[in-house]
Design a protein around this motif. Structure first.
Motif, PDB file in Angstrom:
ATOM      1  N   THR A   1      33.438  54.054  38.014  1.00 17.23           N
ATOM      2  CA  THR A   1      32.728  55.340  38.010  1.00 17.23           C
ATOM      3  C   THR A   1      31.500  55.277  37.116  1.00 17.23           C
ATOM      4  OG1 THR A   1      34.721  56.619  38.489  1.00 17.23           O
ATOM      5  CG2 THR A   1      32.932  57.770  37.360  1.00 17.23           C
ATOM      6  N   MET A   2      31.649  54.657  35.960  1.00 18.28           N
ATOM      7  CA  MET A   2      30.533  54.575  35.024  1.00 18.28           C
ATOM      8  C   MET A   2      29.447  53.627  35.543  1.00 18.28           C
ATOM      9  SD  MET A   2      31.280  56.684  32.673  1.00 18.28           S
ATOM     10  CE  MET A   2      30.180  56.231  31.314  1.00 18.28           C
ATOM     11  N   LEU A   3      29.831  52.538  36.188  1.00 19.32           N
ATOM     12  CA  LEU A   3      28.841  51.635  36.773  1.00 19.32           C
ATOM     13  C   LEU A   3      28.091  52.336  37.903  1.00 19.32           C
ATOM     14  CD1 LEU A   3      30.914  48.325  36.848  1.00 19.32           C
ATOM     15  CD2 LEU A   3      28.969  48.842  35.358  1.00 19.32           C
ATOM     16  N   TYR A   4      28.818  53.063  38.723  1.00 18.43           N
ATOM     17  CA  TYR A   4      28.215  53.820  39.824  1.00 18.43           C
ATOM     18  C   TYR A   4      27.218  54.842  39.287  1.00 18.43           C
ATOM     19  CZ  TYR A   4      28.057  56.960  43.906  1.00 18.43           C
ATOM     20  OH  TYR A   4      27.656  57.749  44.956  1.00 18.43           O
TER      21      TYR A   4
ATOM     22  N   LEU B   1      28.187  51.280  45.471  1.00 14.91           N
ATOM     23  CA  LEU B   1      29.636  51.194  45.644  1.00 14.91           C
ATOM     24  C   LEU B   1      30.058  49.910  46.340  1.00 14.91           C
ATOM     25  CD1 LEU B   1      30.668  54.846  46.636  1.00 14.91           C
ATOM     26  CD2 LEU B   1      31.234  53.620  44.527  1.00 14.91           C
ATOM     27  N   ASP B   2      29.194  49.345  47.176  1.00 15.21           N
ATOM     28  CA  ASP B   2      29.581  48.131  47.889  1.00 15.21           C
ATOM     29  C   ASP B   2      29.195  46.870  47.133  1.00 15.21           C
ATOM     30  OD1 ASP B   2      26.862  48.379  48.173  1.00 15.21           O
ATOM     31  OD2 ASP B   2      26.817  48.080  50.342  1.00 15.21           O
ATOM     32  N   ALA B   3      28.701  47.000  45.917  1.00 12.08           N
ATOM     33  CA  ALA B   3      28.370  45.834  45.106  1.00 12.08           C
ATOM     34  C   ALA B   3      29.636  45.245  44.490  1.00 12.08           C
ATOM     35  CB  ALA B   3      27.384  46.218  44.006  1.00 12.08           C
TER      36      ALA B   3
ATOM     37  N   VAL C   1      34.543  37.899  49.414  1.00 12.81           N
ATOM     38  CA  VAL C   1      33.720  38.775  50.259  1.00 12.81           C
ATOM     39  C   VAL C   1      32.260  38.713  49.823  1.00 12.81           C
ATOM     40  CG1 VAL C   1      33.345  41.176  50.953  1.00 12.81           C
ATOM     41  CG2 VAL C   1      35.672  40.282  50.760  1.00 12.81           C
ATOM     42  N   HIS C   2      32.043  38.462  48.540  1.00 14.07           N
ATOM     43  CA  HIS C   2      30.689  38.406  47.983  1.00 14.07           C
ATOM     44  C   HIS C   2      30.213  36.966  47.760  1.00 14.07           C
ATOM     45  CE1 HIS C   2      30.930  42.746  47.182  1.00 14.07           C
ATOM     46  NE2 HIS C   2      32.156  42.510  46.754  1.00 14.07           N
ATOM     47  N   GLY C   3      30.938  35.999  48.323  1.00 15.00           N
ATOM     48  CA  GLY C   3      30.557  34.605  48.161  1.00 15.00           C
ATOM     49  C   GLY C   3      30.818  34.063  46.770  1.00 15.00           C
ATOM     50  N   LEU C   4      31.809  34.639  46.063  1.00 16.86           N
ATOM     51  CA  LEU C   4      32.045  34.272  44.669  1.00 16.86           C
ATOM     52  C   LEU C   4      33.451  33.724  44.435  1.00 16.86           C
ATOM     53  CD1 LEU C   4      30.456  37.515  43.146  1.00 16.86           C
ATOM     54  CD2 LEU C   4      29.430  35.228  43.146  1.00 16.86           C
ATOM     55  N   ALA C   5      34.110  33.250  45.477  1.00 19.80           N
ATOM     56  CA  ALA C   5      35.500  32.810  45.348  1.00 19.80           C
ATOM     57  C   ALA C   5      35.654  31.665  44.354  1.00 19.80           C
ATOM     58  CB  ALA C   5      36.049  32.399  46.718  1.00 19.80           C
ATOM     59  N   GLY C   6      34.611  30.882  44.157  1.00 16.30           N
ATOM     60  CA  GLY C   6      34.704  29.755  43.248  1.00 16.30           C
ATOM     61  C   GLY C   6      34.455  30.110  41.791  1.00 16.30           C
ATOM     62  N   ARG C   7      34.257  31.397  41.479  1.00 21.84           N
ATOM     63  CA  ARG C   7      33.921  31.790  40.110  1.00 21.84           C
ATOM     64  C   ARG C   7      34.990  32.690  39.480  1.00 21.84           C
ATOM     65  NH1 ARG C   7      27.762  33.751  39.983  1.00 21.84           N
ATOM     66  NH2 ARG C   7      28.143  33.454  37.743  1.00 21.84           N
ATOM     67  N   VAL C   8      36.201  32.606  39.996  1.00 19.91           N
ATOM     68  CA  VAL C   8      37.278  33.478  39.520  1.00 19.91           C
ATOM     69  C   VAL C   8      37.511  33.315  38.024  1.00 19.91           C
ATOM     70  CG1 VAL C   8      39.746  33.976  39.663  1.00 19.91           C
ATOM     71  CG2 VAL C   8      38.428  33.613  41.755  1.00 19.91           C
ATOM     72  N   ARG C   9      37.747  32.105  37.590  1.00 19.72           N
ATOM     73  CA  ARG C   9      38.068  31.883  36.173  1.00 19.72           C
ATOM     74  C   ARG C   9      36.903  32.286  35.279  1.00 19.72           C
ATOM     75  NH1 ARG C   9      42.560  27.675  35.679  1.00 19.72           N
ATOM     76  NH2 ARG C   9      41.915  27.459  33.510  1.00 19.72           N
ATOM     77  N   GLU C  10      35.694  31.951  35.686  1.00 25.34           N
ATOM     78  CA  GLU C  10      34.512  32.288  34.885  1.00 25.34           C
ATOM     79  C   GLU C  10      34.373  33.792  34.692  1.00 25.34           C
ATOM     80  OE1 GLU C  10      29.607  32.103  35.295  1.00 25.34           O
ATOM     81  OE2 GLU C  10      30.915  31.483  36.955  1.00 25.34           O
ATOM     82  N   ILE C  11      34.512  34.551  35.778  1.00 25.44           N
ATOM     83  CA  ILE C  11      34.321  35.998  35.706  1.00 25.44           C
ATOM     84  C   ILE C  11      35.424  36.646  34.876  1.00 25.44           C
ATOM     85  CG2 ILE C  11      34.351  38.114  37.084  1.00 25.44           C
ATOM     86  CD1 ILE C  11      32.883  36.492  39.286  1.00 25.44           C
ATOM     87  N   ASN C  12      36.656  36.218  35.069  1.00 25.33           N
ATOM     88  CA  ASN C  12      37.761  36.799  34.298  1.00 25.33           C
ATOM     89  C   ASN C  12      37.668  36.428  32.818  1.00 25.33           C
ATOM     90  OD1 ASN C  12      39.969  38.226  36.083  1.00 25.33           O
ATOM     91  ND2 ASN C  12      39.176  36.519  37.291  1.00 25.33           N
ATOM     92  N   ARG C  13      37.333  35.198  32.559  1.00 28.13           N
ATOM     93  CA  ARG C  13      37.173  34.771  31.164  1.00 28.13           C
ATOM     94  C   ARG C  13      36.086  35.584  30.462  1.00 28.13           C
ATOM     95  NH1 ARG C  13      36.650  29.774  32.156  1.00 28.13           N
ATOM     96  NH2 ARG C  13      34.397  29.742  32.356  1.00 28.13           N
ATOM     97  N   GLN C  14      34.946  35.750  31.149  1.00 27.08           N
ATOM     98  CA  GLN C  14      33.853  36.504  30.566  1.00 27.08           C
ATOM     99  C   GLN C  14      34.206  37.987  30.422  1.00 27.08           C
ATOM    100  OE1 GLN C  14      31.335  35.693  29.039  1.00 27.08           O
ATOM    101  NE2 GLN C  14      29.643  37.149  29.278  1.00 27.08           N
TER     102      GLN C  14
END
Length: 364
Positions: free
Chosen positions: A22-25, A31-33, A75-88
């Motif tokens: 909600t705050m990002l929106y 919403l589709d980002a 869906v956003h072409g980011l399947a290979g960045r799971v660990r990076e995004i969660n860690r950050q």
């Protein structure tokens, strides 16, 4: 010795944060980002929201990783960045905690995979476990204090998530299920059935969040409590249901309304409350004030009678008034005959239109 998060839950009721999305929106993110990748691409915006919730009085903040699993990121072409995004995501929350100097619990947020499990869908159990384990590992690397598995409807999927988490860590796990306005999950399970299933898992807290507003989740809480067998219950409602106003989605439940229900939920037995979609720092700030009035000794210091104290437990400060007597009060004092009606408003909504309709019908 219990983990610090569980020890704090046992010591006193805690207040979580509100909605990240909600705050990002509100800051212009579509919403589709992909909200989760902002942990990497725009960390300042994520940290700013964490800081607002902490300043409003949150005892816990959830990482901006609700959808950061391989399927939703794919869906956003980011399947290979799971660990990076969660860690950050975990590191951002921890850094804000340290910079603000408050002992905040960082909860690693994990949502459903976004795809159906077989046989209804194509995701096999081993694939689901692998996806949840991958996300968990990233959150652990970032240094979360506990994991919150939230907004699930499928009890099989939530079991797979818990199994994956337990395969790599013994940190506390909070499990939260989403319910419909009819008081059941989207797959038709009742609150009692949900709790009986969740308490068989190696988790430290159960509860409900999202989808509906405070009044519905208060009813859900009352049905859950007899089944929990000592497990803490955590409730995080939406700020009502959304309405579209000038091409924007707006949630209509006021801070005062949600604060009133937060106090009622804690009084009923919830060990942590907060908010989901539509909840802002203003809502959390009002909840903080309401929960502080429930603390031993605090409310009594502000009142002159037990009657006034009871009023402060259930009403946020903005609802307390010393205004002149209302028309109803004057008629009651004059012992005049009065006719009243009871209106049944939509749960979690602003009641202005309903009240106006009642006024119009009075003249028909």
């Amino acid at each position: 010795m219990p983990a610090p998060f569980i020890a704090r839950l046992a010591e006193r009721p805690l207040l979580s944060d509100g909605a990240m999305g909600t705050m990002l929106y509100a800051r212009g993110v579509p919403l589709d980002a992909c909200f989760d990748v902002l942990c990497v691409n725009d960390p300042q915006i994520v940290q700013g929201i964490h800081a607002e919730y902490i300043a409003a009085g949150s005892d816990c903040v959830e990482t901006n990783t609700f959808g950061a699993n391989r399927f939703k990121l794919g869906v956003h072409g980011l399947a290979g960045r799971v660990r990076e995004i969660n860690r950050q995501g975990a590191r951002l929350a921890r850094d804000v905690r340290e910079s603000m100097g408050r002992d905040i619990v960082v909860l690693g947020s994990m949502g459903p995979l976004g795809k159906y499990l077989a046989p209804l869908g194509t995701i096999e159990p081993d694939e689901a476990r692998a996806a949840f384990r991958e996300q968990t590992e990233g959150l652990l690397e970032g240094g979360v204090d506990a994991l919150i598995v939230e907004t699930f409807s499928d009890l099989v999927e939530i079991r797979l998530a818990v199994e994956a988490i337990r395969s790599v860590t013994d940190l506390p796990i909070v499990t939260q299920v989403a319910f419909t306005d009819d008081g059941v999950t989207f797959l038709g399970r009742t609150p009692a059935e949900v709790v009986r299933a969740l308490r068989e898992l190696p988790v430290q807290a159960v509860g409900a969040n999202c989808s509906v507003g405070s009044s519905v989740l208060y009813d859900i809480l009352e049905q859950m409590l007899p089944e929990v067998e000592g497990l803490p219950v955590i409730i995080q409602p939406n700020a009502g249901l959304p309405s579209r106003v000038s091409e924007r989605l707006i949630y209509l439940s006021s801070p005062a309304y949600m604060a009133d229900y937060a106090a009622r939920m804690v009084t009923a037995g919830a060990r942590m409350v907060g908010g989901c979609c539509g909840t802002t720092p203003d809502h959390i700030r009002a909840m903080r004030q309401a929960l502080d009035r429930l603390a031993p000794g605090r409310a009594a210091a502000r009142v002159e009678s037990s009657k006034r104290a009871r009023a402060e437990v259930t009403e946020p400060p903005s609802l307390l008034t010393t205004a002149v007597p209302t028309l109803l009060q004057r008629k009651l004092e004059a012992r005049q005959f009065i006719v009243t009606v009871e209106l049944d408003p939509p749960r979690g909504h602003n009641i202005e239109k309903l009240v106006q309709g009642g006024r119009d019908r009075r003249h028909q």
